[in-house]
Motif scaffolding. Structure first.
Motif, mmCIF file in Angstrom:
data_model
loop_
_atom_site.group_PDB
_atom_site.id
_atom_site.type_symbol
_atom_site.label_atom_id
_atom_site.label_comp_id
_atom_site.label_asym_id
_atom_site.label_seq_id
_atom_site.Cartn_x
_atom_site.Cartn_y
_atom_site.Cartn_z
ATOM 1 N N GLU A 65 0.825 -1.211 0.000
ATOM 2 C CA GLU A 65 0.000 0.000 0.000
ATOM 3 C C GLU A 65 0.858 1.260 0.000
ATOM 4 O O GLU A 65 0.549 2.238 -0.693
ATOM 5 C CB GLU A 65 -0.941 -0.013 1.202
ATOM 6 N N VAL A 66 1.933 1.253 0.777
ATOM 7 C CA VAL A 66 2.843 2.409 0.794
ATOM 8 C C VAL A 66 3.450 2.626 -0.591
ATOM 9 O O VAL A 66 3.510 3.755 -1.095
ATOM 10 C CB VAL A 66 3.961 2.209 1.840
ATOM 11 N N LEU A 67 3.884 1.554 -1.223
ATOM 12 C CA LEU A 67 4.524 1.661 -2.532
ATOM 13 C C LEU A 67 3.523 2.073 -3.612
ATOM 14 O O LEU A 67 3.837 2.891 -4.483
ATOM 15 C CB LEU A 67 5.180 0.331 -2.901
ATOM 16 N N ASP A 68 2.316 1.506 -3.551
ATOM 17 C CA ASP A 68 1.283 1.885 -4.523
ATOM 18 C C ASP A 68 0.952 3.370 -4.407
ATOM 19 O O ASP A 68 0.783 4.066 -5.425
ATOM 20 C CB ASP A 68 0.018 1.060 -4.295
ATOM 21 N N GLU A 69 0.856 3.844 -3.184
ATOM 22 C CA GLU A 69 0.562 5.258 -2.947
ATOM 23 C C GLU A 69 1.645 6.147 -3.547
ATOM 24 O O GLU A 69 1.351 7.159 -4.202
ATOM 25 C CB GLU A 69 0.442 5.501 -1.445
ATOM 26 N N ALA A 70 2.907 5.773 -3.334
ATOM 27 C CA ALA A 70 4.024 6.570 -3.855
ATOM 28 C C ALA A 70 4.041 6.553 -5.384
ATOM 29 O O ALA A 70 4.211 7.591 -6.033
ATOM 30 C CB ALA A 70 5.341 6.040 -3.307
ATOM 31 N N ALA A 71 3.842 5.368 -5.986
ATOM 32 C CA ALA A 71 3.894 5.248 -7.445
ATOM 33 C C ALA A 71 2.727 5.958 -8.110
ATOM 34 O O ALA A 71 2.865 6.500 -9.217
ATOM 35 C CB ALA A 71 3.901 3.769 -7.833
ATOM 36 N N THR A 72 1.591 5.989 -7.433
ATOM 37 C CA THR A 72 0.414 6.657 -7.986
ATOM 38 C C THR A 72 0.540 8.177 -7.930
ATOM 39 O O THR A 72 0.097 8.889 -8.833
ATOM 40 C CB THR A 72 -0.856 6.215 -7.226
ATOM 41 N N SER A 73 1.180 8.653 -6.881
ATOM 42 C CA SER A 73 1.255 10.100 -6.660
ATOM 43 C C SER A 73 2.437 10.766 -7.343
ATOM 44 O O SER A 73 2.457 11.990 -7.512
ATOM 45 C CB SER A 73 1.312 10.398 -5.163
ATOM 46 N N ASP A 74 3.451 9.998 -7.763
ATOM 47 C CA ASP A 74 4.660 10.595 -8.322
ATOM 48 C C ASP A 74 5.188 9.726 -9.458
ATOM 49 O O ASP A 74 5.561 8.567 -9.247
ATOM 50 C CB ASP A 74 5.723 10.748 -7.227
ATOM 51 N N ASP A 75 5.231 10.282 -10.668
ATOM 52 C CA ASP A 75 5.661 9.522 -11.849
ATOM 53 C C ASP A 75 7.142 9.153 -11.820
ATOM 54 O O ASP A 75 7.590 8.338 -12.637
ATOM 55 C CB ASP A 75 5.383 10.326 -13.125
ATOM 56 N N ARG A 76 7.896 9.733 -10.904
ATOM 57 C CA ARG A 76 9.323 9.396 -10.809
ATOM 58 C C ARG A 76 9.547 8.043 -10.144
ATOM 59 O O ARG A 76 10.657 7.496 -10.201
ATOM 60 C CB ARG A 76 10.075 10.477 -10.032
ATOM 61 N N VAL A 77 8.516 7.499 -9.491
ATOM 62 C CA VAL A 77 8.646 6.239 -8.761
ATOM 63 C C VAL A 77 8.382 5.058 -9.692
ATOM 64 O O VAL A 77 7.341 4.983 -10.348
ATOM 65 C CB VAL A 77 7.674 6.190 -7.567
ATOM 66 N N ILE A 78 9.330 4.140 -9.753
ATOM 67 C CA ILE A 78 9.193 2.902 -10.515
ATOM 68 C C ILE A 78 9.316 1.739 -9.531
ATOM 69 O O ILE A 78 10.260 1.692 -8.743
ATOM 70 C CB ILE A 78 10.273 2.794 -11.604
ATOM 71 N N ILE A 79 8.358 0.816 -9.589
ATOM 72 C CA ILE A 79 8.367 -0.330 -8.689
ATOM 73 C C ILE A 79 8.689 -1.594 -9.478
ATOM 74 O O ILE A 79 8.026 -1.920 -10.468
ATOM 75 C CB ILE A 79 7.002 -0.518 -7.985
#
Length: 295
Positions: A65-79
């Motif tokens: 959930e933490v990672l999904d939130e970060a990736a959804t809110s910021d396009d710089r995040v790649i999981i």
């Protein structure tokens, strides 16, 4: 078992980026601390980066959930995700391989329970741009406990000469603070994927023996999480790997001396002692490093 690495989230549209920030996440990580770590990177005053987070095997839903939130809110995040746990070294190598397509200049380390100061990346990358001879740049750090309270500090030797001179006795860079010039990897170097610990120590020794230049800033640019089991006796595997790293440094850096060898044997013995003894030795080590770093 053959690992299957896949990309779970990638909304990035950039074809080139100056820096790659690399983090690995594990089953035992604390979701609250992970959120603080991720947010500390996304809030950096320096912004020209992609933040690649590798999920190293199955993790709890709270972490997802933490990672999904970060990736959804910021396009710089790649999981990215590994099908099973393969360790930090292999995770970092996966990030390096994936990042090649963006031709970055810098590779930034970050751990899932630490907090980067707001100006960390700007300070380190600006310094590297001004000092083109330096390939690996670390910094000092502030140690915090589970509550985020300051409980200590760790200041490493600053100059290349000091860093290399001390390598046969200890790892002289704080790994979570390090920024590596990306040409180190395009030159062909990688973390040793067969190592589940001490991978950074072995890499620094190899790079020092190949002539790459190191530097540590005195600025405390990271809050390092020192949890309550920090002083417990280390497992035999890690203790032996540290011993092997010291012998490797003595050989590769040609720093043959009775003192270096006796130090390696002494630390191996110490690592297997009760936590109270390790805690006392750790405090002494911090004191000696503080004094050493002032010269």
């Amino acid at each position: 078992m053959i690992n299957q690495f896949s990309i779970l989230h990638n909304k990035n549209k950039k074809q080139q980026v100056e820096s790659i920030v690399a983090m690995a996440v594990y089953q035992a990580d604390n979701a609250k601390w992970l959120r603080e770590a991720v947010n500390s990177i996304l809030a950096q005053t320096y912004t020209n980066f992609l933040f690649m987070i590798v999920v190293d095997g199955p993790v709890p839903q709270a972490i997802i959930e933490v990672l999904d939130e970060a990736a959804t809110s910021d396009d710089r995040v790649i999981i990215g995700q590994n099908s099973h746990n393969i360790g930090l070294a292999s995770c970092m190598n996966s990030v390096v391989e994936f990042a090649m397509q963006f031709t970055p200049s810098f590779f930034v380390r970050m751990d899932a329970d630490d907090i980067s100061e707001e100006h960390r990346l700007l300070r380190q990358i600006t310094y590297l741009k001004k000092h083109s001879n330096i390939s690996i740049l670390g910094s000092a750090l502030t140690e915090i406990n589970e509550k985020g309270e300051r409980v200590g500090a760790r200041v490493m030797p600053a100059s290349h000469r000091q860093i290399v001179r001390i390598l046969p006795r200890r790892c002289s860079l704080n790994h979570p603070t390090v920024v590596i010039r990306f040409n180190v990897f395009t030159d062909g170097h990688r973390y040793d994927g067969d190592l589940l610990n001490t991978q950074d120590y072995f890499l620094w020794i190899t790079l020092a023996s190949r002539g790459y230049i190191f530097r540590n800033l005195k600025d405390r640019l990271l809050k390092f999480r020192r949890v309550n089991n920090f002083y417990k006796r280390r497992g035999l595997s890690k203790s032996l790997n540290e011993f092997k790293a010291r012998l490797y440094a003595i050989t590769k850096l040609r720093q043959f001396s009775p003192y270096n060898f006796l130090y390696a044997c002494g630390v191996l013995s110490l690592r297997l002692m009760p936590g109270k003894v390790v805690k006392l030795a750790y405090k002494l080590d911090r004191h000696l490093l503080e004094r050493f770093g002032k010269h």
